[in-house]
Write a protein that holds these residues in place. Structure first.
Motif, PDB file in Angstrom:
ATOM      1  N   LEU A   1       0.822  -1.037   0.225  1.00  0.00           N
ATOM      2  CA  LEU A   1       0.166  -0.119  -0.093  1.00  0.00           C
ATOM      3  C   LEU A   1       0.762   1.421  -0.066  1.00  0.00           C
ATOM      4  CD1 LEU A   1      -2.657  -1.059   2.590  1.00  0.00           C
ATOM      5  CD2 LEU A   1      -2.845  -1.243  -0.062  1.00  0.00           C
ATOM      6  N   ALA A   2       2.139   1.020  -0.062  1.00  0.00           N
ATOM      7  CA  ALA A   2       2.990   2.323  -0.062  1.00  0.00           C
ATOM      8  C   ALA A   2       3.161   3.193  -1.377  1.00  0.00           C
ATOM      9  CB  ALA A   2       4.591   1.813   0.333  1.00  0.00           C
ATOM     10  N   GLY A   3       3.635   4.358  -1.405  1.00  0.00           N
ATOM     11  CA  GLY A   3       3.546   5.162  -2.389  1.00  0.00           C
ATOM     12  C   GLY A   3       2.697   6.082  -2.170  1.00  0.00           C
ATOM     13  N   VAL A   4       2.897   6.984  -3.476  1.00  0.00           N
ATOM     14  CA  VAL A   4       2.019   8.140  -3.398  1.00  0.00           C
ATOM     15  C   VAL A   4       0.565   8.122  -4.022  1.00  0.00           C
ATOM     16  CG1 VAL A   4       2.007  10.743  -4.352  1.00  0.00           C
ATOM     17  CG2 VAL A   4       4.182   9.764  -3.662  1.00  0.00           C
ATOM     18  N   LYS A   5      -0.425   8.745  -3.081  1.00  0.00           N
ATOM     19  CA  LYS A   5      -1.811   8.575  -3.731  1.00  0.00           C
ATOM     20  C   LYS A   5      -2.230  10.001  -4.150  1.00  0.00           C
ATOM     21  CE  LYS A   5      -1.557   4.479  -1.475  1.00  0.00           C
ATOM     22  NZ  LYS A   5      -0.946   3.602  -2.369  1.00  0.00           N
ATOM     23  N   LYS A   6      -2.589   9.966  -5.207  1.00  0.00           N
ATOM     24  CA  LYS A   6      -2.965  11.204  -5.818  1.00  0.00           C
ATOM     25  C   LYS A   6      -4.692  11.284  -6.171  1.00  0.00           C
ATOM     26  CE  LYS A   6       1.369  11.469  -8.119  1.00  0.00           C
ATOM     27  NZ  LYS A   6       2.087  11.644  -9.409  1.00  0.00           N
ATOM     28  N   GLY A   7      -5.056  12.426  -5.764  1.00  0.00           N
ATOM     29  CA  GLY A   7      -6.515  12.695  -5.879  1.00  0.00           C
ATOM     30  C   GLY A   7      -7.460  12.102  -4.664  1.00  0.00           C
ATOM     31  N   ALA A   8      -8.474  12.592  -4.708  1.00  0.00           N
ATOM     32  CA  ALA A   8      -9.335  12.438  -3.385  1.00  0.00           C
ATOM     33  C   ALA A   8     -10.004  11.087  -3.446  1.00  0.00           C
ATOM     34  CB  ALA A   8     -10.303  13.566  -3.210  1.00  0.00           C
ATOM     35  N   ASP A   9      -9.977  10.830  -4.892  1.00  0.00           N
ATOM     36  CA  ASP A   9     -10.854   9.221  -4.952  1.00  0.00           C
ATOM     37  C   ASP A   9     -10.056   7.948  -4.471  1.00  0.00           C
ATOM     38  OD1 ASP A   9     -13.217  10.136  -6.022  1.00  0.00           O
ATOM     39  OD2 ASP A   9     -12.598  10.317  -8.202  1.00  0.00           O
ATOM     40  N   GLU A  10      -8.551   8.245  -5.050  1.00  0.00           N
ATOM     41  CA  GLU A  10      -7.542   7.392  -4.700  1.00  0.00           C
ATOM     42  C   GLU A  10      -7.321   7.249  -2.994  1.00  0.00           C
ATOM     43  OE1 GLU A  10      -2.953   5.982  -5.936  1.00  0.00           O
ATOM     44  OE2 GLU A  10      -4.143   7.578  -7.143  1.00  0.00           O
ATOM     45  N   ILE A  11      -7.297   8.517  -2.356  1.00  0.00           N
ATOM     46  CA  ILE A  11      -7.032   8.386  -1.094  1.00  0.00           C
ATOM     47  C   ILE A  11      -8.155   7.737  -0.291  1.00  0.00           C
ATOM     48  CG2 ILE A  11      -6.855   9.807   0.895  1.00  0.00           C
ATOM     49  CD1 ILE A  11      -5.282  11.893  -1.142  1.00  0.00           C
ATOM     50  N   ILE A  12      -9.557   8.095  -0.723  1.00  0.00           N
ATOM     51  CA  ILE A  12     -10.705   7.508  -0.164  1.00  0.00           C
ATOM     52  C   ILE A  12     -10.742   5.840  -0.352  1.00  0.00           C
ATOM     53  CG2 ILE A  12     -13.333   7.206  -0.359  1.00  0.00           C
ATOM     54  CD1 ILE A  12     -12.113   9.695   1.116  1.00  0.00           C
ATOM     55  N   GLN A  13     -10.267   5.436  -1.405  1.00  0.00           N
ATOM     56  CA  GLN A  13      -9.916   4.192  -1.681  1.00  0.00           C
ATOM     57  C   GLN A  13      -8.927   3.423  -0.767  1.00  0.00           C
ATOM     58  OE1 GLN A  13     -11.970   1.903  -3.620  1.00  0.00           O
ATOM     59  NE2 GLN A  13     -10.643   0.395  -2.396  1.00  0.00           N
ATOM     60  N   TYR A  14      -7.783   4.145  -0.582  1.00  0.00           N
ATOM     61  CA  TYR A  14      -6.835   3.860   0.335  1.00  0.00           C
ATOM     62  C   TYR A  14      -7.463   3.525   1.725  1.00  0.00           C
ATOM     63  CZ  TYR A  14      -3.014   3.966   3.611  1.00  0.00           C
ATOM     64  OH  TYR A  14      -2.212   3.814   4.536  1.00  0.00           O
ATOM     65  N   PHE A  15      -8.222   4.558   2.275  1.00  0.00           N
ATOM     66  CA  PHE A  15      -8.833   4.382   3.525  1.00  0.00           C
ATOM     67  C   PHE A  15     -10.016   3.267   3.735  1.00  0.00           C
ATOM     68  CE2 PHE A  15      -7.534   8.940   4.200  1.00  0.00           C
ATOM     69  CZ  PHE A  15      -6.387   8.833   5.299  1.00  0.00           C
ATOM     70  N   ALA A  16     -10.550   3.050   2.709  1.00  0.00           N
ATOM     71  CA  ALA A  16     -11.472   1.897   2.584  1.00  0.00           C
ATOM     72  C   ALA A  16     -10.837   0.617   2.504  1.00  0.00           C
ATOM     73  CB  ALA A  16     -12.154   2.002   1.174  1.00  0.00           C
ATOM     74  N   THR A  17      -9.567   0.482   1.828  1.00  0.00           N
ATOM     75  CA  THR A  17      -8.709  -0.411   1.842  1.00  0.00           C
ATOM     76  C   THR A  17      -8.247  -1.016   3.172  1.00  0.00           C
ATOM     77  OG1 THR A  17      -8.097  -0.275  -0.506  1.00  0.00           O
ATOM     78  CG2 THR A  17      -6.600  -1.692   0.893  1.00  0.00           C
TER      79      THR A  17
END
Length: 145
Positions: free
Chosen positions: A45-61
C-alpha cells in the motif's frame, strides 16, 4: 478565527470522519480534489496517492485491518498541521500498534497534501505485507531472480 485554528479544526474533522468511516464527507468537505498523500515504506500500500478518489480508496482498503487512530497532539500554523497519533490495526493473527506523525499542507480550507511517518517503518512494512501481500499480482517472469 485565525488560520492555524481553522487548520486544527479541519484536521479534527478529518479524524472524526476517519473514525466513523464517513469517507464521503471526508472527500466532499476535507480533501482537496487534487490532494496527494505519501504513504512510506516498502509494502503493497506504500507510495504516493493522488486525488481524493485514490485516497478514499486507500482508507477503505485499510479498513480491512480494522485500523483505528487516536490523536495524541496537533499543532498548526498558517499553512500546515502536524499530527501525532497512535494508530493500530489487527487482521487475524497480525497486529500493529505504534505512533505515527503526519505533516499536512492546507490550502483553501482543504488538505492539499499529507506526508506519513511511522515510528517503526519495518514493523509497519511487515504488517502491511502480512495483510495485503497475497492481494498483489504475481511478479512477472522477467523480474524473478
Amino acid at each position: 478565527m485565525g488560520e492555524a485554528n481553522k487548520n486544527l479544526e479541519l484536521i479534527s474533522r478529518f479524524f472524526e470522519c476517519y473514525g466513523s468511516g464517513d469517507l464521503e464527507t471526508m472527500k466532499r468537505d476535507i480533501l482537496a480534489e487534487d490532494v496527494t498523500w505519501i504513504i512510506p515504506g516498502h509494502h503493497p500500500l506504500a507510495g504516493v496517492k493522488k486525488g481524493a478518489d485514490e485516497i478514499i480508496q486507500y482508507f477503505a482498503t485499510i479498513a480491512k485491518a480494522n485500523f483505528k487512530a487516536e490523536v495524541i497532539s496537533l499543532s498548526a500554523s498558517e499553512h500546515n498541521v502536524v499530527d501525532v497519533h497512535r494508530g493500530w490495526g489487527e487482521y487475524g493473527e497480525y497486529k500493529v500498534d505504534m505512533n505515527w506523525v503526519l505533516v499536512y499542507t492546507i490550502e483553501n480550507g482543504r488538505i492539499k497534501s499529507a506526508q506519513n511517518f511511522a515510528a517503526d517503518q519495518h514493523v509497519a512494512d511487515q504488517f502491511f505485507w502480512n495483510v495485503w501481500g497475497d492481494d498483489l499480482k504475481p511478479v512477472p517472469e522477467r523480474l524473478k531472480g
